[in-house]
Design an enzyme around this catalytic site. Structure first.
Site, PDB file in Angstrom:
ATOM      1  N   THR A 271      10.170  -6.214  24.594  1.00  0.00           N
ATOM      2  CA  THR A 271      10.211  -5.337  25.771  1.00  0.00           C
ATOM      3  C   THR A 271      10.307  -3.864  25.396  1.00  0.00           C
ATOM      4  OG1 THR A 271      12.639  -5.466  25.967  1.00  0.00           O
ATOM      5  CG2 THR A 271      11.345  -7.169  27.085  1.00  0.00           C
TER       6      THR A 271
ATOM      7  N   LYS B 200      10.404  -6.602  -4.066  1.00  0.00           N
ATOM      8  CA  LYS B 200       9.104  -7.032  -4.575  1.00  0.00           C
ATOM      9  C   LYS B 200       8.736  -6.250  -5.833  1.00  0.00           C
ATOM     10  CE  LYS B 200       6.997  -6.364  -0.649  1.00  0.00           C
ATOM     11  NZ  LYS B 200       5.914  -6.278   0.371  1.00  0.00           N
TER      12      LYS B 200
ATOM     13  N   CYS C   1      11.718  -1.623  -4.079  1.00  0.00           N
ATOM     14  CA  CYS C   1      12.096  -2.720  -3.194  1.00  0.00           C
ATOM     15  C   CYS C   1      12.200  -4.005  -4.020  1.00  0.00           C
ATOM     16  CB  CYS C   1      11.066  -2.870  -2.075  1.00  0.00           C
ATOM     17  SG  CYS C   1       9.515  -3.640  -2.611  1.00  0.00           S
TER      18      CYS C   1
ATOM     19  N   ASP D 123       0.796  -1.226   0.000  1.00  0.00           N
ATOM     20  CA  ASP D 123       0.000   0.000   0.000  1.00  0.00           C
ATOM     21  C   ASP D 123       0.828   1.275   0.000  1.00  0.00           C
ATOM     22  OD1 ASP D 123       0.983  -0.195   2.528  1.00  0.00           O
ATOM     23  OD2 ASP D 123      -0.923   0.054   3.568  1.00  0.00           O
TER      24      ASP D 123
END
Length: 325
Positions: A214, A43, A41, A10
């Protein structure tokens, strides 16, 4: 050459799509596009391969043979639809609507499909609808809206201090993000918080190796330092925030020494990064999906957004700016 946008995710990076004799042959990043600035990227670069891969499913396939084994056989669309309908009816009648779960993935065309799938589940009475949002950015989006009322994005280009928290911008996120951080790094301080020693960590001024899961405690520890040492932006807090007194009380339970025991990050490092972030203006924080894949993902993201709020690094150039929508 056709100018368009990549829709494999998106982010909508701009692409130049080359077609020869009616067939796509090459794709490249659009240099003038503000999001990716010519970069793609892996992809996006593999879009042609994605389209024409011999392994791509093009027809309905049904497993035949022993249960849990056997081979895949091509069947007609009519047989596929009949098989699915009959199985859904059988499951709902035998075990109830809750026995059916639907998962919606992400990819080309999946954004529009999601709404049809939700409507399908509503019509059939199936309550268990899941999507890639459970594993992706929706947690961060909800935290954004709950905290600021709208989405925010890090404005790395003009930052003097950048915190890269739980993602590797050189391998993921918008393709231009890593480059923007590297360009800003020429005059900005870079803090990388990640259990892994990433490529970005190699160039960081401070690398913080944190115990996975954490991160919320670390953010609260940083807030403890910033608030107790009065490093926060008092004018911004007074003018634009609500609930600061309650936050001040809450973070007293998270002094750096206690947070060290939770996160594995030395108390001195917690104080150091809190002071750097609060005292270096403007400062931005980029957070990744890894933070959302925990039971406390929403509150982790909210705690990080509160760091931006108390330091006044919201909607200023070089901070985390409000989105236009």
């Amino acid at each position: 050459m056709i100018k368009t946008a990549c829709r494999i995710c998106d982010i909508d990076c701009g692409i130049n799509f080359y077609v020869k004799d009616g067939k796509p042959v090459r794709v490249e990043g659009m240099k003038e596009h503000p999001i990716n600035m010519g970069k793609l990227c892996p992809k996006g670069e593999a879009a042609i391969e994605y389209l024409f891969s011999p392994d791509r499913l093009k027809y309905p396939m049904k497993r035949v043979g022993e249960k849990g084994g056997g081979e895949w056989k091509r069947i007609s669309w009519d047989e596929a639809l009949d098989t699915i309908v009959n199985k859904l009816k059988e499951t709902r009648e035998s075990y109830g609507a809750k026995a059916v779960a639907v998962y919606q993935g992400q990819g080309v065309g999946h954004f529009e499909n999601k709404f049809y799938m939700q409507r399908f589940c509503d019509a059939c009475g199936f309550p268990n609808f899941h999507s890639v949002n459970s594993l992706c950015y929706s947690t961060g989006q909800m935290a954004n809206v709950l905290t600021f009322g709208r989405l925010t994005h890090p404005h790395f280009e003009e930052s003097k201090c950048i915190i890269v928290w739980g993602f590797e911008p050189l391998n993921s996120k918008p393709p231009a993000a890593g480059r923007n951080i590297l360009n800003a790094k020429k005059g900005a301080k870079l803090i990388v918080i990640d259990p892994r020693f990433t490529l970005s960590a190699r160039t960081a001024d401070v690398y913080v190796r944190i115990r996975p899961g954490t991160d919320c405690a670390l953010a609260l520890g940083m807030l403890h330092v910033i608030i107790n040492e009065r490093l926060y932006d008092e004018e911004f807090v007074r003018k634009w925030t609500a609930g600061f007194d309650e936050l001040e009380k809450h973070v007293q339970d998270y002094p750096p020494k206690k947070v060290e025991e939770i996160t594995g990050v030395p108390a001195a490092t917690i104080r150091n990064i809190a002071e750097i972030y609060a005292e270096t203006k403007p400062a931005s924080i980029g957070q990744g999906n890894a933070l959302y894949l925990n039971t406390n993902g929403l509150q982790t993201s909210r705690a990080i957004f509160l760091l931006m709020a108390v330091t006044g690094n919201v909607d200023v150039p070089g901070g985390n700016v409000l989105a236009s929508i």
